[in-house]
Motif scaffolding. Structure first.
Motif, PDB file in Angstrom:
ATOM      1  N   ASN A  57      37.595  12.712 -15.383  1.00  0.00           N
ATOM      2  CA  ASN A  57      36.708  13.870 -15.578  1.00  0.00           C
ATOM      3  C   ASN A  57      36.016  13.822 -16.949  1.00  0.00           C
ATOM      4  O   ASN A  57      35.931  14.836 -17.650  1.00  0.00           O
ATOM      5  N   ASN A  58      35.576  12.623 -17.318  1.00  0.00           N
ATOM      6  CA  ASN A  58      34.830  12.411 -18.565  1.00  0.00           C
ATOM      7  C   ASN A  58      35.642  12.714 -19.820  1.00  0.00           C
ATOM      8  O   ASN A  58      35.071  12.993 -20.884  1.00  0.00           O
ATOM      9  N   LYS A  59      36.959  12.644 -19.677  1.00  0.00           N
ATOM     10  CA  LYS A  59      37.813  12.896 -20.836  1.00  0.00           C
ATOM     11  C   LYS A  59      38.822  11.762 -20.981  1.00  0.00           C
ATOM     12  O   LYS A  59      39.270  11.183 -19.972  1.00  0.00           O
ATOM     13  N   PHE A 314      24.530  10.180 -24.825  1.00  0.00           N
ATOM     14  CA  PHE A 314      23.685  10.170 -23.639  1.00  0.00           C
ATOM     15  C   PHE A 314      24.246  11.025 -22.500  1.00  0.00           C
ATOM     16  O   PHE A 314      23.511  11.794 -21.879  1.00  0.00           O
ATOM     17  N   CYS A 315      25.542  10.882 -22.217  1.00  0.00           N
ATOM     18  CA  CYS A 315      26.106  11.621 -21.076  1.00  0.00           C
ATOM     19  C   CYS A 315      27.042  12.740 -21.482  1.00  0.00           C
ATOM     20  O   CYS A 315      27.421  13.566 -20.661  1.00  0.00           O
ATOM     21  N   CYS A 330      29.075   6.248 -18.871  1.00  0.00           N
ATOM     22  CA  CYS A 330      27.723   5.947 -18.401  1.00  0.00           C
ATOM     23  C   CYS A 330      27.262   4.540 -18.723  1.00  0.00           C
ATOM     24  O   CYS A 330      26.229   4.087 -18.229  1.00  0.00           O
ATOM     25  N   GLY A 331      27.998   3.817 -19.566  1.00  0.00           N
ATOM     26  CA  GLY A 331      27.652   2.443 -19.902  1.00  0.00           C
ATOM     27  C   GLY A 331      26.669   2.286 -21.033  1.00  0.00           C
ATOM     28  O   GLY A 331      26.271   1.155 -21.348  1.00  0.00           O
ATOM     29  N   ALA A 332      26.293   3.401 -21.647  1.00  0.00           N
ATOM     30  CA  ALA A 332      25.354   3.319 -22.781  1.00  0.00           C
ATOM     31  C   ALA A 332      26.036   2.664 -23.973  1.00  0.00           C
ATOM     32  O   ALA A 332      27.260   2.756 -24.147  1.00  0.00           O
ATOM     33  N   ALA A 333      25.221   1.989 -24.797  1.00  0.00           N
ATOM     34  CA  ALA A 333      25.767   1.324 -25.977  1.00  0.00           C
ATOM     35  C   ALA A 333      26.297   2.358 -26.969  1.00  0.00           C
ATOM     36  O   ALA A 333      25.712   3.419 -27.160  1.00  0.00           O
TER      37      ALA A 333
END
Length: 351
Positions: A57-59, A314-315, A330-333
């Motif tokens: 859950n993004n944590k 980003f996310c 999200c895979g962002a750098a």
């Protein structure tokens, strides 16, 4: 010791014989912990554990475990195989032994041949009622040659035994023990006398030696008893000796047939189905390999002394600094961070 194979009387019907011898893990983000088969997870460090980082859950979540939480757990299957081998295989072997032991292939009795004796055919008609002893002797000889069991037929009056014995079975037992010092004969005694009203009060009893049990089974003895008794009731068709001869001829070819002990076979079927059901149930409920939960599969061993979190620009998903070069959500750098150690040796971010 010899035992009754069955018998009957004119007024009382037939009865069966006596007994025969037997020849026959869990996710944790707080203070809880979990374990399975020696495997342990906890939110607190413990001896032998590694710290893992996983996301849900993004944590980020940190968990301590003494096994690799990312891999499929095969310990239930291994335990099942070990227990099955140690405990269940002997039980299964016993069940199949029960099945094998329930099937019998009769073997001709070789008692007299091993003893070097030629058995004598005993026909004693003390009542003088036999009409064709030659035919009876032929049937008895044929039965012996087929089975190795020697029949013996004796007739007596009721007065011979009813004063000293409570029934003909006891007299037949005593007669067998006195006359035949083996367990390979099948004695048939017919007893009779007439009452004042002309009624023939007859009785008969079969007495078989223990060595005959694998061939003259309880089931076969019972069928023989019914058949012989019915013939003895048909005096317009059979004399006593003819009834005995005809019944011996009827059952001689059947005595050496393969047979199955029904009780043992039904017990085998019950035990086999029960065992199979329990084994299948045990496998699907407790022995199937346990795949790691989805949120564990991408976990990483986290050896950082100090753990700091930061949200992705980003996310917005939170990640642990120093564990990734890309956002795990999200895979962002992830931008570079600079670190230094404080007085306690912990890594701290300075910019």
């Amino acid at each position: 010791m010899p035992h009754s194979s069955g018998g009957g009387s004119h007024s009382g019907g037939s009865h069966s014989g006596g007994s025969h011898s037997s020849h026959s893990s869990g996710r944790s983000s707080g203070g809880g912990s979990g374990s399975y088969s020696g495997r342990r997870t906890s939110s607190q460090p413990f001896r032998g554990a590694k710290r893992y980082l996983y996301y849900s859950n993004n944590k980020p979540y940190l968990i301590y475990a003494n096994y690799d939480i990312r891999k499929t757990d095969y310990s239930p299957l291994i335990s099942f195989i070990i227990i099955y081998t140690i405990l269940f295989l002997p039980i299964l072997a016993g069940i199949f032994w029960l099945m094998i032991s329930s099937v019998h292939i009769p073997k001709k009795l070789d008692y007299f041949e091993n003893k070097g004796k030629k058995p004598e055919i005993v026909i004693e008609d003390n009542l003088g009622i036999f009409e064709d002893e030659k035919a009876l002797k032929k049937s008895m000889k044929a039965f012996y040659e087929e089975t190795g069991i020697m029949p013996a037929v004796i007739t007596v009056s009721n007065e011979t035994w009813n004063e000293d014995y409570s029934n003909l079975e006891k007299y037949a037992y005593n007669t067998y023990v006195e006359r035949f010092h083996d367990e390979a004969h099948w004695l048939i005694i017919y007893s009779s006398s007439y009452k004042d009203n002309g009624f023939e009060d007859w009785y008969w009893e079969g007495m078989q030696g223990d060595l005959t049990d694998p061939i003259i089974t309880s089931e076969r003895a019972d069928k023989f008893t019914v058949s012989l008794h019915n013939r003895l009731l048909q005096r317009d068709t059979y004399s006593v000796d003819e009834a005995i001869a005809a019944t011996l001829d009827e059952y001689r070819p059947l005595m050496m047939n393969v047979y199955v002990e029904k009780v043992k076979f039904f017990v085998f079927m019950f035990m086999f189905l029960l065992f199979s059901g329990l084994s299948v149930l045990s496998f699907f409920t407790s022995a199937k390999p346990k795949k790691a939960p989805e949120y564990y599969r991408n976990a990483k061993v986290c050896e950082l002394t100090a753990v700091y979190q930061e949200p992705c620009a980003f996310c917005g998903g939170v990640y642990i600094i120093g564990m990734h070069t890309e956002c795990p959500h999200c895979g962002a750098a992830i931008p570079a961070h600079h670190y230094m150690k404080d007085a306690q040796g912990n890594v701290v971010q300075i910019m």
